[in-house]
Design an enzyme around this catalytic site. Sequence first.
Site, PDB file in Angstrom:
ATOM      1  NE  ARG A   1      -3.517  -2.402   2.639  1.00 16.22           N
ATOM      2  CZ  ARG A   1      -3.152  -3.606   3.052  1.00 16.22           C
ATOM      3  NH1 ARG A   1      -1.907  -3.818   3.454  1.00 16.22           N
ATOM      4  NH2 ARG A   1      -4.021  -4.610   3.060  1.00 16.22           N
TER       5      ARG A   1
ATOM      6  CE  LYS B   1      -7.624  -2.214   5.509  1.00 14.58           C
ATOM      7  NZ  LYS B   1      -8.278  -2.132   4.174  1.00 14.58           N
TER       8      LYS B   1
ATOM      9  CG  HIS C   1      -5.701   0.581  -3.199  1.00 19.86           C
ATOM     10  ND1 HIS C   1      -4.895   0.496  -2.070  1.00 19.86           N
ATOM     11  CD2 HIS C   1      -6.441  -0.563  -3.206  1.00 19.86           C
ATOM     12  CE1 HIS C   1      -5.144  -0.629  -1.433  1.00 19.86           C
ATOM     13  NE2 HIS C   1      -6.066  -1.294  -2.102  1.00 19.86           N
TER      14      HIS C   1
ATOM     15  CG  HIS D   1      -5.297 -10.003   0.635  1.00 18.42           C
ATOM     16  ND1 HIS D   1      -5.536 -10.238  -0.707  1.00 18.42           N
ATOM     17  CD2 HIS D   1      -5.300  -8.646   0.775  1.00 18.42           C
ATOM     18  CE1 HIS D   1      -5.675  -9.080  -1.335  1.00 18.42           C
ATOM     19  NE2 HIS D   1      -5.535  -8.112  -0.466  1.00 18.42           N
TER      20      HIS D   1
ATOM     21  CE1 TYR E   1      -6.135  -7.405  -7.805  1.00 20.01           C
ATOM     22  CE2 TYR E   1      -6.067  -8.590  -5.729  1.00 20.01           C
ATOM     23  CZ  TYR E   1      -6.101  -7.402  -6.423  1.00 20.01           C
ATOM     24  OH  TYR E   1      -6.108  -6.212  -5.749  1.00 20.01           O
TER      25      TYR E   1
END
Length: 322
Positions: free
Chosen positions: A194, A217, A268, A294, A303
């Site tokens: 990010r 995150k 992003h 993730h 994806y």
Amino acid sequence: MSITKTEKGEWRVYVKPGGRTGKQVRKTFKTKGEATRFKNWILNAANVGEWNPHQDQTRLKDLIELWYDNHGKSLKDGLRRRTALTAICDVLGNPIGQKLDASQYVKYRSKRMSDGIKPKTCNNELTYAKSLFNELRSLKIIDYDNPLASIKPLKVDETELAYLTHDQITELLSAIEHHDANLIARICLATGCRWGEAESLKKRQIRNSQIHFTKTKNSKNRNIPISPELEAELLAIPKSQLFGFSLSAFRRALEKTSIELPDGQASHVLRHTFASHFMINGGNILTLQRALGHSSLKMTMRYAHLAPDHLSEVLTLNPMVK
């Protein structure tokens, strides 16, 4: 005034509703929720009648503060959540928590929608409100069921995940004249990180041809390999904090290009571009999950359709094939 746990596992309330010189009130309860309700009741000068242990009169705003003091402070976005919950509380008229009606909340949500608030934002607010009651019940601060449990989130269309082609990448990087913004963009494209993760990098996080991303995150560190050339360029920067604030410079450069992106996607798109090209080039979905950080494979599966062999059997197994 305090609520403390006794050696027997009970909860003792000690308060002086009249101040330092006032009468002392001590009472013991089996649950922390009951003790908290009693403390709030005894401190409310407007209360009349006898204490009813089965009727929780704590108002939503007080519940929000209890949630924040006992749990919210530990969350990265705890303060932001408290602000959002307080805004909801004010619109609802600060009702008694136990008497909050699901239909009352649905009316609030409908009004938000009519005001142009996006479904995803409404779903986030519902998640915050539900979590408030769930956490308070888990902590035994309340002992009643979540009054919002029956409300379902709104259906939200999948967001378009735009990514840049090789030509667009070249055009974008050529347009970014700001040194820090250009290098941050290249880090995002090379690692899938990010923008904020790259912008906050310190030199000590660059070692052994890897970038060690911290304070992510999901609060989990991850190490991503980088090329020797990129490593040398980063280590040549003569300061420990590698970059200053550069997002505005990136956005200004992006506006000068011919690149058109969906609403809400600016920096992003670099992360989406990394993930998309990774899959287009035959990358493994589990490796991509680890690279992106993730916590759930479901996020990464967005994806999967870009893989070279995605649904390739459709071409050979459909009924039109002879």
